[in-house]
Design a protein around this motif. Structure first.
Motif, PDB file in Angstrom:
ATOM      1  N   HIS A  76       0.827  -1.215   0.000  1.00  0.00           N
ATOM      2  CA  HIS A  76       0.000   0.000   0.000  1.00  0.00           C
ATOM      3  C   HIS A  76       0.859   1.262   0.000  1.00  0.00           C
ATOM      4  N   SER A  77       2.074   1.170   0.522  1.00  0.00           N
ATOM      5  CA  SER A  77       2.957   2.322   0.617  1.00  0.00           C
ATOM      6  C   SER A  77       4.363   1.905   0.201  1.00  0.00           C
ATOM      7  N   LEU A  78       4.966   2.693  -0.697  1.00  0.00           N
ATOM      8  CA  LEU A  78       6.306   2.391  -1.192  1.00  0.00           C
ATOM      9  C   LEU A  78       7.116   3.677  -1.219  1.00  0.00           C
ATOM     10  N   ASN A  79       8.252   3.671  -0.503  1.00  0.00           N
ATOM     11  CA  ASN A  79       9.138   4.828  -0.431  1.00  0.00           C
ATOM     12  C   ASN A  79      10.446   4.486  -1.142  1.00  0.00           C
ATOM     13  N   LEU A 101       0.322   5.043  -1.908  1.00  0.00           N
ATOM     14  CA  LEU A 101       1.318   6.110  -1.798  1.00  0.00           C
ATOM     15  C   LEU A 101       2.615   5.670  -2.454  1.00  0.00           C
ATOM     16  N   LEU A 102       3.151   6.554  -3.333  1.00  0.00           N
ATOM     17  CA  LEU A 102       4.414   6.296  -4.000  1.00  0.00           C
ATOM     18  C   LEU A 102       5.283   7.536  -3.859  1.00  0.00           C
ATOM     19  N   ASP A 103       6.435   7.365  -3.189  1.00  0.00           N
ATOM     20  CA  ASP A 103       7.362   8.475  -2.948  1.00  0.00           C
ATOM     21  C   ASP A 103       8.573   8.297  -3.852  1.00  0.00           C
ATOM     22  N   GLY A 119      -1.156   0.981 -14.481  1.00  0.00           N
ATOM     23  CA  GLY A 119      -1.542  -0.045 -13.500  1.00  0.00           C
ATOM     24  C   GLY A 119      -1.770   0.486 -12.100  1.00  0.00           C
ATOM     25  N   LEU A 120      -1.496   1.779 -11.869  1.00  0.00           N
ATOM     26  CA  LEU A 120      -1.675   2.350 -10.532  1.00  0.00           C
ATOM     27  C   LEU A 120      -3.024   3.078 -10.433  1.00  0.00           C
ATOM     28  N   GLY A 121      -4.078   2.356 -10.677  1.00  0.00           N
ATOM     29  CA  GLY A 121      -5.414   2.951 -10.658  1.00  0.00           C
ATOM     30  C   GLY A 121      -5.904   3.333  -9.271  1.00  0.00           C
ATOM     31  N   ASN A 122      -5.286   2.815  -8.205  1.00  0.00           N
ATOM     32  CA  ASN A 122      -5.692   3.131  -6.836  1.00  0.00           C
ATOM     33  C   ASN A 122      -4.740   4.099  -6.129  1.00  0.00           C
ATOM     34  N   LEU A 123      -3.772   4.651  -6.863  1.00  0.00           N
ATOM     35  CA  LEU A 123      -2.791   5.527  -6.241  1.00  0.00           C
ATOM     36  C   LEU A 123      -3.461   6.825  -5.777  1.00  0.00           C
ATOM     37  N   HIS A 124      -3.212   7.169  -4.525  1.00  0.00           N
ATOM     38  CA  HIS A 124      -3.797   8.362  -3.906  1.00  0.00           C
ATOM     39  C   HIS A 124      -2.798   9.519  -3.843  1.00  0.00           C
ATOM     40  N   THR A 125      -1.526   9.238  -3.545  1.00  0.00           N
ATOM     41  CA  THR A 125      -0.509  10.270  -3.359  1.00  0.00           C
ATOM     42  C   THR A 125       0.725   9.920  -4.192  1.00  0.00           C
ATOM     43  N   LEU A 126       1.167  10.899  -5.004  1.00  0.00           N
ATOM     44  CA  LEU A 126       2.368  10.730  -5.829  1.00  0.00           C
ATOM     45  C   LEU A 126       3.311  11.892  -5.529  1.00  0.00           C
ATOM     46  N   LEU A 127       4.499  11.568  -5.014  1.00  0.00           N
ATOM     47  CA  LEU A 127       5.479  12.576  -4.614  1.00  0.00           C
ATOM     48  C   LEU A 127       6.646  12.551  -5.593  1.00  0.00           C
ATOM     49  N   LEU A 128       6.787  13.653  -6.371  1.00  0.00           N
ATOM     50  CA  LEU A 128       7.845  13.769  -7.380  1.00  0.00           C
ATOM     51  C   LEU A 128       8.686  15.030  -7.154  1.00  0.00           C
ATOM     52  N   GLY A 129       8.707  15.531  -5.940  1.00  0.00           N
ATOM     53  CA  GLY A 129       9.448  16.748  -5.653  1.00  0.00           C
ATOM     54  C   GLY A 129      10.954  16.539  -5.631  1.00  0.00           C
ATOM     55  N   ASN A 130      11.691  17.660  -5.822  1.00  0.00           N
ATOM     56  CA  ASN A 130      13.157  17.659  -5.774  1.00  0.00           C
ATOM     57  C   ASN A 130      13.771  16.711  -6.800  1.00  0.00           C
ATOM     58  N   ASN A 131      13.250  16.772  -8.031  1.00  0.00           N
ATOM     59  CA  ASN A 131      13.828  16.018  -9.136  1.00  0.00           C
ATOM     60  C   ASN A 131      14.301  16.994 -10.204  1.00  0.00           C
ATOM     61  N   SER A 132      14.503  16.485 -11.423  1.00  0.00           N
ATOM     62  CA  SER A 132      15.016  17.318 -12.513  1.00  0.00           C
ATOM     63  C   SER A 132      14.088  17.277 -13.726  1.00  0.00           C
ATOM     64  N   LEU A 141      -0.646  11.266 -16.511  1.00  0.00           N
ATOM     65  CA  LEU A 141      -1.642  11.295 -15.448  1.00  0.00           C
ATOM     66  C   LEU A 141      -2.878  10.457 -15.756  1.00  0.00           C
ATOM     67  N   LEU A 142      -3.037  10.033 -16.995  1.00  0.00           N
ATOM     68  CA  LEU A 142      -4.265   9.338 -17.383  1.00  0.00           C
ATOM     69  C   LEU A 142      -4.519   8.044 -16.600  1.00  0.00           C
ATOM     70  N   PRO A 143      -3.503   7.216 -16.314  1.00  0.00           N
ATOM     71  CA  PRO A 143      -3.799   5.988 -15.552  1.00  0.00           C
ATOM     72  C   PRO A 143      -4.147   6.232 -14.083  1.00  0.00           C
ATOM     73  N   LEU A 144      -3.847   7.429 -13.564  1.00  0.00           N
ATOM     74  CA  LEU A 144      -4.012   7.702 -12.132  1.00  0.00           C
ATOM     75  C   LEU A 144      -5.427   8.220 -11.867  1.00  0.00           C
ATOM     76  N   LYS A 145      -6.397   7.335 -11.903  1.00  0.00           N
ATOM     77  CA  LYS A 145      -7.806   7.715 -11.777  1.00  0.00           C
ATOM     78  C   LYS A 145      -8.163   8.192 -10.374  1.00  0.00           C
ATOM     79  N   ALA A 146      -7.482   7.695  -9.348  1.00  0.00           N
ATOM     80  CA  ALA A 146      -7.822   8.030  -7.956  1.00  0.00           C
ATOM     81  C   ALA A 146      -6.846   9.014  -7.329  1.00  0.00           C
ATOM     82  N   LEU A 147      -6.016   9.680  -8.132  1.00  0.00           N
ATOM     83  CA  LEU A 147      -4.979  10.564  -7.590  1.00  0.00           C
ATOM     84  C   LEU A 147      -5.617  11.770  -6.893  1.00  0.00           C
TER      85      LEU A 147
END
Length: 315
Positions: A76-79, A101-103, A119-132, A141-147
């Motif tokens: 359910h949660s992956l960091n 949750l995917l960090d 495949g991440l249709g149930n993902l609620h939180t997506l953290l992509l900060g501090n990247n390039s 964003l299309l597969p992320l129906k529950a974001l």
């Protein structure tokens, strides 16, 4: 002899692996902490039914043609933060359909494929900060129906196309702070979108603090009402008090004079008149004085006659 030695060495290595186990710590709630273990792959010895996995601050090797974690379908949660993963291949998380949750913050990501999050249709939180990230591929964003929460803070985004803004409109919480936006015609739609979101979305943490002002207003209104009621009541009491303590009428003289004369004289005195009494009033006062003197003199005149009568009887 050599095969026997090799068999013994393999047995020792297997026994050591069983005794040593995996370098991660587990708890009874299904959470596995593999933080900062210099891992290149997730330990296959971890239980398959874990629900939370922390692989941050490692040296993970990202596969190019298969999924990253194929042995943990119940996560359910992956960091994965603070791992060097510049490019994420398509469908790399497709076997993690239960993920909420995917960090992926601080992973030096420069590009997202349009099917990265397939495949991440149930993902609620997506953290992509501090990247390039310099640009966003529109369909990612299309597969992320529950974001619900998308964090793109502190990347190198300079503009976002209108279609991406339209897709992000369906996400309640989007954070884009800390990007070097370029002020040109391409970013005009972003400016309008940010202004609209700022006007319609209340600031976090302040929505529930309006009730103290409402309570203060009600208390002030009630206090003012009570003060007004007390002031009106005190005024009524003061009015009744003064009505019951008016100036008493002068007493009617028991000797001489009529009530009408006394009342008329009191009325003249109450008006504060400073005029001299007329002749009629002076004559009335002289008559009253003579009457009083007659009443008090008569008994004194009769006293010698009574005493004389008693002396005669005694003789």
């Amino acid at each position: 002899m050599a095969p026997a030695c090799l068999l013994g060495i393999c047995s020792l290595l297997c026994a050591w692996a069983v005794v040593k186990g995996h370098p991660c710590s587990l708890d009874h709630q299904g959470w596995a902490n593999c933080n900062g273990k210099s891992l290149q792959h997730a330990p296959s010895s971890l239980p398959r039914n874990i629900t939370s996995l922390d692989l941050s601050f490692n040296s993970l090797v990202v596969p190019h043609h298969r999924t990253l974690l194929m042995h943990f379908p119940s996560l359910h949660s992956l960091n994965l933060s603070s791992n060097a993963m510049p490019v994420l291949s398509p469908a790399i998380f497709s076997n993690l359909g239960a993920l909420h949750l995917l960090d992926l913050s601080s992973c030096s990501i420069t590009y997202l494929h349009m099917d990265t999050f397939k495949g991440l249709g149930n993902l609620h939180t997506l953290l992509l900060g501090n990247n390039s990230l310099q640009e966003l591929d529109v369909p990612f964003l299309l597969p992320l129906k529950a974001l619900y929460h998308l964090d793109l803070q502190h990347n190198v985004l300079v503009s976002v196309d209108t279609w991406s803004l339209h897709l992000m409109e369906t996400v309640p919480q989007v954070h884009l702070e800390g990007n070097p936006w370029v002020c040109d015609c391409n970013v005009h739609s972003l400016q309008q979108w940010l202004q609209r979101r700022k006007a319609t979305t209340p600031p976090a943490g302040k929505g529930g603090r309006s009730w103290p002002y409402l309570v203060g207003f009600l208390v002030t209104a009630i206090g003012i009402s009570i003060l007004i009621a007390l002031a009106a009541k005190c005024k009524l009491v003061h009015k009744n008090f003064t009505s019951y303590h008016h100036r008493p009428l002068p007493e009617i003289s028991s000797i001489g004079g009529s009530p009408m004369e006394d009342s008329s004289s009191w009325d003249r005195g109450s008006c504060g008149s400073q005029s001299m009494p007329d002749a009629a009033d002076l004559q009335a006062e002289d008559d009253d004085d003579g009457f009083i003197e007659d009443n008090y003199i008569q008994p004194s005149e009769q006293l010698p006659e009574k005493q004389e009568r008693e002396l005669r009887l005694s003789i």
